[in-house]
Write an enzyme that holds these catalytic residues in place. Sequence first.
Site, PDB file in Angstrom:
ATOM      1  N   TYR A  33      57.802  38.925  41.524  1.00  0.00           N
ATOM      2  CA  TYR A  33      58.275  39.161  42.886  1.00  0.00           C
ATOM      3  C   TYR A  33      58.855  37.904  43.488  1.00  0.00           C
ATOM      4  CZ  TYR A  33      54.207  36.753  44.924  1.00  0.00           C
ATOM      5  OH  TYR A  33      53.288  35.801  45.290  1.00  0.00           O
ATOM      6  N   LYS A 147      56.076  33.909  38.742  1.00  0.00           N
ATOM      7  CA  LYS A 147      55.636  34.487  40.028  1.00  0.00           C
ATOM      8  C   LYS A 147      55.290  35.957  39.840  1.00  0.00           C
ATOM      9  CE  LYS A 147      56.904  34.191  44.945  1.00  0.00           C
ATOM     10  NZ  LYS A 147      55.612  33.683  45.415  1.00  0.00           N
ATOM     11  N   GLU A 179      47.124  23.985  43.973  1.00  0.00           N
ATOM     12  CA  GLU A 179      47.990  24.400  45.090  1.00  0.00           C
ATOM     13  C   GLU A 179      47.199  25.300  46.025  1.00  0.00           C
ATOM     14  OE1 GLU A 179      51.271  26.847  43.619  1.00  0.00           O
ATOM     15  OE2 GLU A 179      49.983  27.607  42.014  1.00  0.00           O
ATOM     16  N   LEU A 204      53.005  27.162  40.917  1.00  0.00           N
ATOM     17  CA  LEU A 204      54.304  27.807  41.104  1.00  0.00           C
ATOM     18  C   LEU A 204      55.325  26.741  41.509  1.00  0.00           C
ATOM     19  CD1 LEU A 204      55.700  30.629  41.183  1.00  0.00           C
ATOM     20  CD2 LEU A 204      55.591  30.401  43.656  1.00  0.00           C
TER      21      LEU A 204
HETATM   22  N1  PDD Z   1      54.078  32.521  47.992  1.00  0.00           N
HETATM   23  N2  PDD Z   1      52.376  28.611  45.257  1.00  0.00           N
HETATM   24  C1  PDD Z   1      52.007  29.897  45.238  1.00  0.00           C
HETATM   25  C2  PDD Z   1      50.805  30.277  44.444  1.00  0.00           C
HETATM   26  C3  PDD Z   1      52.744  30.845  45.957  1.00  0.00           C
HETATM   27  O1  PDD Z   1      52.376  32.132  45.923  1.00  0.00           O
HETATM   28  C4  PDD Z   1      53.864  30.435  46.715  1.00  0.00           C
HETATM   29  C5  PDD Z   1      54.717  31.403  47.484  1.00  0.00           C
HETATM   30  C6  PDD Z   1      54.201  29.073  46.716  1.00  0.00           C
HETATM   31  C7  PDD Z   1      55.393  28.545  47.480  1.00  0.00           C
HETATM   32  O2  PDD Z   1      56.595  28.911  46.856  1.00  0.00           O
HETATM   33  P1  PDD Z   1      57.934  29.110  47.713  1.00  0.00           P
HETATM   34  O3  PDD Z   1      58.153  27.823  48.422  1.00  0.00           O
HETATM   35  O4  PDD Z   1      58.952  29.367  46.684  1.00  0.00           O
HETATM   36  O5  PDD Z   1      57.700  30.236  48.654  1.00  0.00           O
HETATM   37  C8  PDD Z   1      53.447  28.186  45.961  1.00  0.00           C
HETATM   38  C9  PDD Z   1      54.830  33.528  48.681  1.00  0.00           C
HETATM   39  C10 PDD Z   1      55.407  33.070  49.967  1.00  0.00           C
HETATM   40  C11 PDD Z   1      53.972  34.766  48.813  1.00  0.00           C
HETATM   41  O6  PDD Z   1      53.339  35.112  47.826  1.00  0.00           O
HETATM   42  O7  PDD Z   1      53.970  35.399  49.869  1.00  0.00           O
END
Ligand code: PDD
Length: 284
Positions: A33, A147, A179, A204
Site C-alpha cells: 500500500y 510496505k 522506527e 521502511l
Molecule cells: N506510514 N515507517 C513505517 C513503518 C511506516 O508505516 C511509514 C508510513 C513510515 C514513513 O514513510 P513515508 O514518509 O513514506 O510516509 C515509516 C504510513 C503513513 C501509514 O501507514 O499510514
Amino acid sequence: MSRIVYVNGQFLPEEEAKISIFDRGFLFADGVYEVSTIIDGKLVDNAAHLARLERSMYELGMTPPCSNEEIEAIQQEMLKRNEVEEGGLYLQVTRGAADRDFAYPSGAKSSLIMFTQARPVLDTKGARDGISVILQEDIRWQRRDIKTVGLLPASMAKQAALDAGADDAWMVEEGYITEGTSNNAHIITNDDVLVTRALSNKILHGITRKAVLELAGEMGLKIEERSFTPMEAKQAKEAFVTSASTFVTPVVKIDDSPVGEGNPGPLGARLREIYIDFARKSLS
Ligand code: PDD
C-alpha cells in the site's frame, strides 16, 4: 455524505464496494500500500510514493494492476469525486483472489483499491505540542522495507502506547531504535547533528524521511545515518518523526524522559516549515 471509493475499475459509494473473501490481501496480508497526503486538494510527493509502490510489488513478485500513469489518473479522479482539501489518499494492491494456497497463484489478477480520509494535516495538535512515545520491542518481520499491509505488530505497538497514555511507540531491536509504528524516527544531538537510522531491510524507506534529509542538508545541518540507542534518544536535544501523514512532528517525551526541555524544539519546527514549503511545491 458517503465517500466514493475505488475498487477494481469502479468508483462506488463506500457501502457498495466489495472485495472477494478469497482476496490474498485478506487471507495472507499479501498486499502492499501507499498513503499520499492531500493538502490544498492535491497530492504531496506522489511520484515518489508510486515509485516505492512499484518497488514493493517487484520485491514480492506481484503483477502491477495497471501502469503508474493509470494509477495516477484514478487518484486524480478520486480527488475530484471526494473533494478532500486536507487528508490522505490510501491505495492498496493485493495479489488478488484465488483459492487458498500458500504458493502464489498463477492466474490471479491483482486487485487495486483506493479511498480518501479527510483529516487535518498542516495544523495538528502533534505539530503544536509534540507527541510522546514509549519504547516497544520490534517484533515485526525482516522485510520492513516492503510496505505491506501486514501491520498487526505495528498496530499492537501503537495500541500499547495508547494504553500507556502515550501517543505512539518507537520500536527497539537489538538495543537500537528501528522506527515508529508508522513513521521514521530521528534525533538531534546536543551538538546539532541529525541522527537517523540508515536504510536497510530493518525500516521502511520513508518518502518524507528522504525529502527531509535533503532539506536538512541544504539547511546546513550535519547528518549521520546510523543506528542510535534509546539512551541516546532520551538524552537528545530534539527528536521527531517523519511520515506522509505527520510530515515532521516533534517527539517531546520518550518513556518517562522529556526530550530536551520537553517542548518542541527550534530545529524540528524549522524542518517542518521547510518540509511544508517543499510539499506545496511537489503537489500534483
Ligand atoms: N506510514 N515507517 C513505517 C513503518 C511506516 O508505516 C511509514 C508510513 C513510515 C514513513 O514513510 P513515508 O514518509 O513514506 O510516509 C515509516 C504510513 C503513513 C501509514 O501507514 O499510514
